[in-house]
Design an enzyme around this catalytic site. Structure first.
Site, short mmCIF file in Angstrom:
data_model
loop_
_atom_site.label_atom_id
_atom_site.label_comp_id
_atom_site.label_asym_id
_atom_site.label_seq_id
_atom_site.Cartn_x
_atom_site.Cartn_y
_atom_site.Cartn_z
N SER A 104 0.81 -1.22 0.00
CA SER A 104 0.00 0.00 0.00
C SER A 104 0.84 1.27 0.00
O SER A 104 0.33 2.35 -0.30
CB SER A 104 -0.95 0.00 1.20
OG SER A 104 -0.23 -0.24 2.38
N ASP A 329 -3.51 5.78 11.84
CA ASP A 329 -2.60 5.32 10.79
C ASP A 329 -1.32 6.15 10.81
O ASP A 329 -1.30 7.29 10.34
CB ASP A 329 -3.31 5.42 9.42
CG ASP A 329 -2.46 4.85 8.29
OD1 ASP A 329 -1.27 4.52 8.53
OD2 ASP A 329 -2.98 4.74 7.15
N HIS A 332 0.92 4.84 6.61
CA HIS A 332 0.76 5.49 5.30
C HIS A 332 0.99 7.00 5.45
O HIS A 332 1.28 7.47 6.55
CB HIS A 332 -0.64 5.20 4.76
CG HIS A 332 -0.88 3.74 4.59
ND1 HIS A 332 -1.64 3.01 5.47
CD2 HIS A 332 -0.43 2.86 3.67
CE1 HIS A 332 -1.66 1.74 5.09
NE2 HIS A 332 -0.92 1.62 4.01
#
Ligand SMILES: *[C@@H]1O[C@H](CO)[C@@H](O)[C@H](O)[C@H]1NC(C)=O
Ligand SMILES: *[C@@H]1O[C@H](CO)[C@@H](O)[C@H](O)[C@H]1NC(C)=O
Ligand SMILES: *[C@@H]1O[C@H](CO)[C@@H](O)[C@H](O)[C@H]1NC(C)=O
Ligand SMILES: *[C@@H]1O[C@H](CO)[C@@H](O)[C@H](O)[C@H]1NC(C)=O
Ligand SMILES: *[C@@H]1O[C@H](CO)[C@@H](O)[C@H](O)[C@H]1NC(C)=O
Length: 356
Positions: A104, A329, A332
């Protein structure tokens, strides 16, 4: 940077190879060593005007209240990088395909680059294909430049046999699609560390040996070595430029950057770490990347983004990863944000052609 400076920069670039790994050195200046400086002209694009930001990366859209994290420019210690010029890129790569292959973080990078090019020619026509088998496809048809993201978290094979998920660290059978790219940018790391519910395999297999588990950094080195051999045997370097995106760091442990709070994470971080040193030091996979790439006999350019990203504890989606479910998160990155710099440095490697 002014146009004249850029000309001077380009003509003074010397050709330098670090064994066969293409160098990031510009007259001795390492593009990946430097610090972040506040720059009011940033970010490179307005995320609210980009159709490709990606829900989980759309921090402003998800309600992130601060925006100074958008305004930092990477400044290498002894030189300048050419301004990002998306139109120039589109012209140079007319008719070509740029492929991002990995987990990702590659998805993050692909969406960032899509936005950077889109902002350069806002009325550009494009076609998009819905995800199919982990492949995302975007084509800026006026320039016939296609950007492809292929989700493949280990690069080596993950197969199901007798309802067991087996990570085969010495084979790559899904690489045919990668050979068609004019530029291929690979990345793998994070999934090698996953344990428990996030672990995607039941066994590791190497030749006729199977393992219930392996030291994860050792397994990563074996897998990355398999990838490096695959590149050597399968990529035609006359037609495909190969890049490797260095390890992207996480910020779940504030002790690494000397935060006094015991439970400090990326949450509520609004500023980068100043200077050119990350107090938390290297990531265990970094020497592996160096070692494996330096043994490769075919040219590969390392986008060595680890340090510059480590300094950006403020760059993650944190609580603003999703409108509905506010998880945390710190892995990311917000788009716009840090991946724009990865892509800017990718562009620099092209605009300063003697680097590679
Ligand atoms: C988009 O396509 C239309 C129709 O072909 C064309 O007139 C227009 O110039 C294109 N836009 C750009 C930015 O090239
Ligand atoms: C992208 O679109 C152009 C124009 O429609 C087309 O000619 C080209 O084949 C497409 N590229 C790819 C890789 O499909
Ligand atoms: C495993 O593979 C090695 C090397 O290919 C071979 O020498 C060995 O006999 C094999 N062992 C078994 C149990 O098949
Ligand atoms: C957090 O980082 C510190 C300093 O690097 C380290 O000593 C500690 O073990 C880390 N904590 C966790 C939970 O990983
Ligand atoms: C972040 O800031 C918000 C608002 O000030 C506060 O409610 C929250 O507890 C903070 N979170 C952390 C992890 O510090």
């Amino acid at each position: 940077m002014r146009f004249l400076d850029l000309i001077l920069l380009v003509i003074t670039v010397s050709s330098c190879f670090l064994s066969e790994v293409c160098s990031s050195l510009l007259n001795g200046c390492d593009l990946f060593q430097g610090s972040w400086v506040y720059d009011e002209s940033y970010p490179i694009y307005d995320s609210s005007k980009c159709p490709f930001v990606g829900g989980g990366f759309d921090c402003q859209g998800n309600g992130r209240p601060d925006n100074s994290y958008l305004k930092y420019r990477w400044s290498p210690s002894g030189c300048e990088i050419p301004r990002f010029d998306g139109q120039d890129f589109l012209k140079r790569y007319e008719g070509k395909s740029i492929m991002f292959v990995g987990d990702s973080l590659s998805h993050n990078q692909w969406r960032s680059f899509s936005c950077m090019l889109h902002a350069a020619v806002p009325n550009m026509n494009y076609t998009e294909s819905a995800e199919r088998g982990g492949m995302f496809y975007l084509n800026f048809t006026d320039y016939k430049v296609s950007l492809v993201f292929i989700r493949n978290v280990y690069l080596v094979d993950l197969v199901v046999e007798n309802s067991e998920r087996i990570l085969k660290i010495d084979t790559i059978s899904s690489g045919d699609a990668w050979k068609n790219a004019d530029v291929a940018i690979f990345n793998t790391w994070h999934w090698w560390l996953h344990t428990g519910r996030l672990q995607a395999w039941d066994k590791i297999q190497e030749g006729n040996m199977t393992y219930k588990d392996l030291d994860r950094v050792v397994a990563f080195e074996k897998g990355l070595t398999t990838w490096s051999k695959w590149v050597g045997q399968n990529i035609n370097h006359q037609t495909t430029q190969v890049y490797y995106l260095g390890i992207s760091p996480v910020h779940y442990n504030g002790t690494e950057w000397g935060s006094p709070g015991r439970r400090t994470t990326c949450a509520n971080q609004t500023e980068p770490i100043g200077g050119s040193v990350y107090p938390g030091g290297q990531i265990s996979g970094q020497p592996v990347v160096q070692r494996v790439l330096s043994k490769m006999t075919s040219p590969v350019y390392l986008l060595d983004v680890t340090l510059l990203s480590q300094l950006r504890k403020d760059g993650h989606p944190s609580q603003y990863t999703n409108k509905e479910h506010k998880g945390l998160d710190c892995s990311h990155w917000c788009n716009a944000g840090v991946p724009d710099t990865w892509n800017h440095l990718f562009y620099a490697s092209i605009a300063l052609p003697n680097l590679c």
